[in-house]
Design a protein around this motif. Structure first.
Motif, PDB file in Angstrom:
ATOM      1  N   ASN A  23       0.742  -1.334  -0.070  1.00 51.38           N
ATOM      2  CA  ASN A  23      -0.075  -0.183  -0.039  1.00 51.38           C
ATOM      3  C   ASN A  23       0.869   1.200   0.003  1.00 51.38           C
ATOM      4  N   LEU A  24       1.241   1.559  -1.287  1.00 50.60           N
ATOM      5  CA  LEU A  24       2.232   2.695  -1.336  1.00 50.60           C
ATOM      6  C   LEU A  24       1.578   4.037  -0.599  1.00 50.60           C
ATOM      7  N   PRO A  25       0.473   4.574  -1.185  1.00 49.96           N
ATOM      8  CA  PRO A  25       0.026   5.582  -0.408  1.00 49.96           C
ATOM      9  C   PRO A  25       0.014   5.753   1.251  1.00 49.96           C
ATOM     10  N   GLU A  26      -0.357   4.873   1.579  1.00 43.78           N
ATOM     11  CA  GLU A  26      -0.279   4.502   3.321  1.00 43.78           C
ATOM     12  C   GLU A  26       1.120   4.736   3.584  1.00 43.78           C
ATOM     13  N   THR A  27       1.888   4.045   2.908  1.00 42.48           N
ATOM     14  CA  THR A  27       3.505   4.288   3.187  1.00 42.48           C
ATOM     15  C   THR A  27       3.907   5.609   3.157  1.00 42.48           C
ATOM     16  N   VAL A  28       3.571   6.413   2.006  1.00 35.65           N
ATOM     17  CA  VAL A  28       3.986   7.746   1.680  1.00 35.65           C
ATOM     18  C   VAL A  28       3.514   8.509   2.783  1.00 35.65           C
ATOM     19  N   GLU A  29       2.278   8.642   3.317  1.00 34.38           N
ATOM     20  CA  GLU A  29       1.751   8.969   4.368  1.00 34.38           C
ATOM     21  C   GLU A  29       2.628   8.880   5.546  1.00 34.38           C
ATOM     22  N   LYS A  30       2.949   7.767   5.868  1.00 33.56           N
ATOM     23  CA  LYS A  30       3.723   7.582   7.065  1.00 33.56           C
ATOM     24  C   LYS A  30       5.225   8.394   7.026  1.00 33.56           C
ATOM     25  N   LEU A  31       5.725   8.240   5.572  1.00 28.74           N
ATOM     26  CA  LEU A  31       6.833   9.064   5.456  1.00 28.74           C
ATOM     27  C   LEU A  31       6.603  10.451   5.711  1.00 28.74           C
ATOM     28  N   LYS A  32       5.652  10.863   5.347  1.00 29.14           N
ATOM     29  CA  LYS A  32       5.368  12.322   5.464  1.00 29.14           C
ATOM     30  C   LYS A  32       5.079  12.785   6.881  1.00 29.14           C
ATOM     31  N   SER A  33       4.520  11.868   7.437  1.00 23.48           N
ATOM     32  CA  SER A  33       4.509  12.351   9.042  1.00 23.48           C
ATOM     33  C   SER A  33       5.905  11.923   9.867  1.00 23.48           C
ATOM     34  N   SER A  34       6.414  11.138   9.431  1.00 23.88           N
ATOM     35  CA  SER A  34       7.871  11.006   9.914  1.00 23.88           C
ATOM     36  C   SER A  34       8.836  12.228   9.619  1.00 23.88           C
ATOM     37  N   TRP A  35       8.754  12.593   8.346  1.00 24.45           N
ATOM     38  CA  TRP A  35       9.349  13.705   7.888  1.00 24.45           C
ATOM     39  C   TRP A  35       9.506  14.911   8.933  1.00 24.45           C
ATOM     40  N   LYS A  36       8.367  15.097   9.480  1.00 28.00           N
ATOM     41  CA  LYS A  36       8.394  16.172  10.267  1.00 28.00           C
ATOM     42  C   LYS A  36       9.126  16.300  11.452  1.00 28.00           C
ATOM     43  N   GLU A  37       9.480  15.128  11.917  1.00 26.99           N
ATOM     44  CA  GLU A  37      10.684  15.072  12.953  1.00 26.99           C
ATOM     45  C   GLU A  37      11.993  15.314  12.246  1.00 26.99           C
ATOM     46  N   VAL A  38      12.234  15.322  11.093  1.00 26.06           N
ATOM     47  CA  VAL A  38      13.390  15.513  10.722  1.00 26.06           C
ATOM     48  C   VAL A  38      13.490  17.100  10.058  1.00 26.06           C
ATOM     49  N   ASP A  39      12.446  17.502   9.441  1.00 27.86           N
ATOM     50  CA  ASP A  39      12.153  18.905   9.001  1.00 27.86           C
ATOM     51  C   ASP A  39      11.002  19.429   9.493  1.00 27.86           C
ATOM     52  N   SER A  40      10.796  20.295  10.359  1.00 32.15           N
ATOM     53  CA  SER A  40       9.552  20.809  10.596  1.00 32.15           C
ATOM     54  C   SER A  40       8.945  21.927   9.855  1.00 32.15           C
ATOM     55  N   GLU A  41       9.983  22.557   9.192  1.00 31.17           N
ATOM     56  CA  GLU A  41       9.537  23.587   8.178  1.00 31.17           C
ATOM     57  C   GLU A  41       9.364  23.244   6.864  1.00 31.17           C
ATOM     58  N   HIS A  42       9.740  22.164   6.375  1.00 35.06           N
ATOM     59  CA  HIS A  42       9.465  21.795   4.722  1.00 35.06           C
ATOM     60  C   HIS A  42       8.832  20.625   4.769  1.00 35.06           C
ATOM     61  N   GLU A  43       7.894  20.499   3.644  1.00 40.26           N
ATOM     62  CA  GLU A  43       7.056  19.183   3.622  1.00 40.26           C
ATOM     63  C   GLU A  43       7.952  18.089   2.918  1.00 40.26           C
ATOM     64  N   LEU A  44       7.643  16.934   3.158  1.00 43.66           N
ATOM     65  CA  LEU A  44       8.524  15.952   2.354  1.00 43.66           C
ATOM     66  C   LEU A  44       8.364  15.974   0.868  1.00 43.66           C
ATOM     67  N   ASP A  45       9.541  16.094   0.165  1.00 39.10           N
ATOM     68  CA  ASP A  45       9.846  16.173  -1.296  1.00 39.10           C
ATOM     69  C   ASP A  45      10.361  14.933  -1.753  1.00 39.10           C
ATOM     70  N   GLY A  46       9.250  13.820  -2.048  1.00 34.99           N
ATOM     71  CA  GLY A  46       9.803  12.465  -2.544  1.00 34.99           C
ATOM     72  C   GLY A  46       9.041  12.136  -3.733  1.00 34.99           C
ATOM     73  N   ILE A  47       9.429  11.058  -4.357  1.00 35.73           N
ATOM     74  CA  ILE A  47       8.771  10.291  -5.293  1.00 35.73           C
ATOM     75  C   ILE A  47       9.268   9.089  -5.647  1.00 35.73           C
ATOM     76  N   LEU A  48       8.512   8.255  -6.088  1.00 32.76           N
ATOM     77  CA  LEU A  48       8.644   6.753  -6.212  1.00 32.76           C
ATOM     78  C   LEU A  48       9.880   6.878  -7.779  1.00 32.76           C
ATOM     79  N   LEU A  49      10.806   6.380  -7.657  1.00 36.13           N
ATOM     80  CA  LEU A  49      11.844   6.205  -8.683  1.00 36.13           C
ATOM     81  C   LEU A  49      10.933   5.854 -10.188  1.00 36.13           C
TER      82      LEU A  49
END
Length: 357
Positions: A209-235
């Protein structure tokens, strides 16, 4: 038809261009599909790239590794298969005056395993290698050939000089893969252990379930960078998006072809109608004497079919030469032969015959 000589020439020219354009469209479409679905030699369907700005790599690893779907994490300077590359000059000895033009990616010690790139000889970078100074390098099979090593095994332990001053020992040899855009010529590739020069976090995901996994990544990314949203894409998506720029060319050529065919068909239809009107008396006499309608149509259409065949005889070879020329500029391309040319010719021939009938 003596007064229609110019019209005949114009009609042949119109169908000539139609043939060239249709064959070109077919070839562009085949090339686009080829590049989108090409075997790049690395994992693309499970890899997710994130542009990580200036965020701390250790923090990124710590946070993202907590997500169960993240199987492995690495860092790279470029997106393989699509983006730009960094060039470097390689010398095989300090006294060598000539250098070998090569390309390089900056990576960490987990790049090959995360990207599923096969190591054919030697070893990967050791864990916890110092980033203070470069000491070793991984090279491609093409580099083995271009650097005049006898084999991948022979290359191991040899020294190469990058950028005139940096001595690097060959630690391993990896299988060739499509690291740059498919239409660009490939050079020898080396992977340099320089995590500080990387731009992307590269994740190998195991998920249904890629969309669900991406949501997890976006949520976790806030711990890394609280100012910028996750900028990612499937290769795989990035590769498909990159090569579908051929669609723009396809639309432009397709629109031109459509206009050419419409104009040519209208011209052919007009000439056929004119021919029938001028030969009404002849047609009437033939019908009185029992001539079959099919024979009459064949008689009237004969001259127009000759014009179509003339356009095909001129257009098909020239279409092959022109398309073969631009195709030759692409490093990786589809095969181009009689099948594509015949397909284009058949399309034009069918449209022409329908216009006459």
């Amino acid at each position: 038809f003596k007064r229609l000589t110019f019209r005949k020439i114009l009609l042949v020219a119109q169908y000539f261009f139609s043939i060239v354009f249709i064959i070109t469209i077919i070839l562009i479409y085949r090339q686009m599909i080829f590049m989108v679905n090409a075997d790049m030699g690395f994992e693309r369907e499970k890899v997710y790239n994130i542009h990580y700005e200036d965020n701390d790599r250790d923090v990124i690893k710590d946070v993202l590794s907590r997500i169960p779907e993240v199987q492995s994490i690495t860092f790279g300077s470029h997106v393989p298969g699509v983006g730009s590359v960094r060039s470097t000059e390689i010398k095989l000895g300090e006294r060598d005056e000539e250098s070998i033009e090569s390309n390089h990616f900056d990576v960490d010690d987990n790049y090959l395993s995360t990207m599923r790139i096969k190591l054919v000889a030697g070893n990967d970078f050791p864990k916890n290698l110092s980033t203070e100074s470069e000491s070793m390098v991984l090279i491609s099979e093409m580099a083995v050939e271009k650097y005049n090593f006898e084999s991948a095994i022979d290359a191991l332990g040899k020294n190469i000089i990058a950028d005139d001053t940096i001595n690097l020992r060959v630690q391993g040899v990896f299988q060739n893969y499509k690291y740059c855009a498919l239409f660009l010529p490939e050079r020898p590739l080396i992977l340099r252990y320089r995590p500080n020069y990387t731009n992307y976090v590269v994740l190998n995901l195991q998920t249904t379930n890629l969309p669900e996994t991406v949501e997890k990544l976006k949520s976790s990314w806030k711990e890394v960078d609280s100012e910028h949203e996750l900028d990612g894409i499937l290769l795989d998506s990035e590769i498909r998006d990159f090569y579908t720029y051929f669609e723009d060319i396809l639309y432009m050529v397709g629109y031109t072809t459509f206009l050419a065919i419409i104009i040519a068909s209208m011209g052919l239809y007009g000439m056929a109608s004119y021919s029938i009107r001028t030969r009404t008396k002849e047609v009437g006499i033939r019908k009185v004497y029992g001539a079959d309608t099919g024979i009459i149509v064949k008689l009237i259409s004969k001259s127009f079919i000759k014009l179509l065949l003339l356009a095909i005889i001129i257009g098909a070879p020239l279409a092959y030469l022109l398309n073969n020329a631009w195709l030759g500029f692409l490093a990786s391309h589809v095969s181009f032969g009689a099948g594509t040319v015949i397909s284009g010719v058949m399309v034009v021939l069918i449209i022409g015959l329908l216009s006459i009938s």
